[in-house]
Motif scaffolding. Structure first.
Motif, mmCIF file in Angstrom:
data_model
loop_
_atom_site.group_PDB
_atom_site.id
_atom_site.type_symbol
_atom_site.label_atom_id
_atom_site.label_comp_id
_atom_site.label_asym_id
_atom_site.label_seq_id
_atom_site.Cartn_x
_atom_site.Cartn_y
_atom_site.Cartn_z
ATOM 1 N N THR A 89 0.837 -1.192 0.000
ATOM 2 C CA THR A 89 0.000 0.000 0.000
ATOM 3 C C THR A 89 0.870 1.239 0.000
ATOM 4 O OG1 THR A 89 -1.723 1.191 1.236
ATOM 5 C CG2 THR A 89 -0.117 -0.053 2.526
ATOM 6 N N ARG A 90 0.311 2.315 -0.482
ATOM 7 C CA ARG A 90 1.023 3.590 -0.420
ATOM 8 C C ARG A 90 0.982 4.168 0.988
ATOM 9 N NH1 ARG A 90 -1.027 9.174 -3.348
ATOM 10 N NH2 ARG A 90 0.482 10.578 -2.385
ATOM 11 N N TYR A 92 -1.701 6.439 2.164
ATOM 12 C CA TYR A 92 -2.008 7.829 1.834
ATOM 13 C C TYR A 92 -2.054 8.703 3.089
ATOM 14 C CZ TYR A 92 -4.372 11.891 -0.116
ATOM 15 O OH TYR A 92 -4.678 13.167 -0.498
ATOM 16 N N SER A 97 6.136 10.135 3.722
ATOM 17 C CA SER A 97 5.630 9.091 2.823
ATOM 18 C C SER A 97 6.691 8.579 1.865
ATOM 19 C CB SER A 97 4.435 9.626 2.029
ATOM 20 O OG SER A 97 4.817 10.749 1.236
ATOM 21 N N ASP A 130 4.680 1.852 0.935
ATOM 22 C CA ASP A 130 5.762 2.333 0.074
ATOM 23 C C ASP A 130 5.120 2.929 -1.173
ATOM 24 O OD1 ASP A 130 8.019 2.759 -1.528
ATOM 25 O OD2 ASP A 130 8.996 0.906 -0.875
ATOM 26 N N ARG A 131 5.547 4.114 -1.556
ATOM 27 C CA ARG A 131 5.014 4.700 -2.790
ATOM 28 C C ARG A 131 5.360 3.843 -4.002
ATOM 29 N NH1 ARG A 131 6.550 11.040 -2.591
ATOM 30 N NH2 ARG A 131 8.630 10.126 -2.467
ATOM 31 N N ASP A 132 6.481 3.111 -3.922
ATOM 32 C CA ASP A 132 6.889 2.186 -4.974
ATOM 33 C C ASP A 132 6.236 0.831 -4.692
ATOM 34 O OD1 ASP A 132 8.129 0.398 -6.710
ATOM 35 O OD2 ASP A 132 10.127 1.259 -6.436
ATOM 36 N N ARG A 133 5.114 0.535 -5.359
ATOM 37 C CA ARG A 133 4.379 -0.695 -5.074
ATOM 38 C C ARG A 133 5.196 -1.938 -5.426
ATOM 39 N NH1 ARG A 133 1.109 3.248 -4.572
ATOM 40 N NH2 ARG A 133 -1.095 2.923 -4.124
ATOM 41 N N HIS A 156 -0.880 1.873 -10.926
ATOM 42 C CA HIS A 156 0.563 1.678 -10.733
ATOM 43 C C HIS A 156 1.030 0.528 -11.626
ATOM 44 C CE1 HIS A 156 0.818 4.515 -7.370
ATOM 45 N NE2 HIS A 156 -0.430 4.145 -7.182
#
Length: 336
Positions: A89-90, A92, A97, A130-133, A156
């Motif tokens: 997950t990002r 949010y 972040s 992580d913003r990088d899924r 993504h």
């Protein structure tokens, strides 16, 4: 006190023309989205695999549609089927972040995000924010997960996926079918056709569930005191006035559920992912306070003995789960 920011009135009213500036920005945004899609489809941008099956849960529409309850239900059903799931997950709205983080039941929601903390508490599964899924999925695999559920990951594309599940509100659906900001869509509406499953969040009914869509009902039967104690049946609040607090994509869905149980709701709508403070609960009357579970994880430091969390569970037809599990690859170590 932060008020709920309602979507622009033209998003869900096909009879209202969006302003010219919104239509112009929508056209520019659409061109960028279609170019990106074409680059992935043409192989100029590459999708990369995590090494295990990946299920992506997401929506085309900006805002909440019921993804989190579905992710929780997916993790539980996959575990019951013998898989070892993890959630990418990002997170949010979380602080810092840009820094990947393992989220568990004790993580501060300010650091981990309200939805990841809720998922971790409800499922006990590994959760990686992580913003990088792709990096999140690979971290989960390294921890021993043999399947990854990617929360809010339809857009993504770098992370290759085995199944995509679109979640939409059965009442709002795709709104006016226009792209942001002229409409609510993150991607062109025809993108939905590429998804393997379509789940329509019908609240507590099946209204407006279309052909080829699976109805999802969000159910709750009890309220949990935030300071500890026995769960209270929601029916015990019937006929009473309560303060109802919701900082989710569509607060009215929560209020309507309580009203449907005969509870007299004094509504308090906040922006999605609102960061609550003690002053937000200065309502001027000493009524019970019922709040969504996603909001409650952020409020334990400044609530009293009249504050309750209302857990939600997603209920889908058994045929949905059979169809979903049938589409997954053969589980490693399972009997042939």
């Amino acid at each position: 006190m932060s008020a709920h920011r309602a979507p622009p009135p033209w998003w869900y009213d096909a009879g209202r023309e969006p302003p010219f500036v919104a239509r112009l920005l929508s056209a520019i945004y659409g061109a960028a989205i279609r170019t990106r899609l074409a680059l992935y489809r043409g192989g100029l941008l590459r999708r990369r695999r995590a090494g295990v099956p990946v299920l992506v849960v997401g929506n085309l529409v900006a805002g909440g549609s019921g993804k989190t309850p579905l992710v929780i239900a997916l993790v539980e059903r996959l575990r019951a089927a013998g898989w070892t799931p993890g959630v990418a997950t990002r997170g949010y709205g979380r602080d810092d972040s840009a820094t990947p983080l393992w989220v568990d039941a004790q993580t501060d929601p300010v650091r981990g995000g309200d939805e990841p903390v809720l998922i971790a508490r409800r499922t006990g599964a590994p959760v990686r924010a992580d913003r990088d899924r792709l990096a999140a999925a690979r971290a989960l695999v390294a921890e021993g997960c043999d399947i990854v559920v990617c929360d809010d990951g339809l857009q993504h594309y770098r992370l290759a996926r085995d199944l995509e599940i679109e979640v939409l509100d059965a009442h709002r659906r795709h709104g006016n079918r226009r792209l942001l900001p002229a409409g609510p869509l993150r991607e062109p509406v025809e993108r939905a056709a590429a998804c393997d499953f379509h789940v329509a969040n019908a609240g507590d009914g099946d209204a407006n569930v279309g052909f080829g869509e699976w109805p999802m009902r969000l159910l709750s039967g009890h309220a949990l005191p935030l300071l500890g104690g026995r769960p209270q049946p929601l029916s015990s609040f019937a006929g009473q006035r309560v303060h109802a607090v919701a900082g989710i994509g569509d607060p009215e869905r929560f209020f309507a559920m309580l009203r449907g149980l005969g509870i007299a709701v004094v509504p308090h709508a906040f922006a999605d992912h609102h960061r609550f403070e003690a002053d937000d609960f200065q309502f001027g009357s000493d009524l019970p306070v019922l709040m969504t579970e996603k909001d409650a994880v952020k409020c334990t430091a400044f609530v009293g003995d009249r504050h309750y969390s209302v857990p939600i569970r997603a209920e889908l037809p058994e045929a949905f789960w059979i169809a979903l599990l049938d589409r997954l690859p053969h589980r490693p170590g399972a009997p042939a």
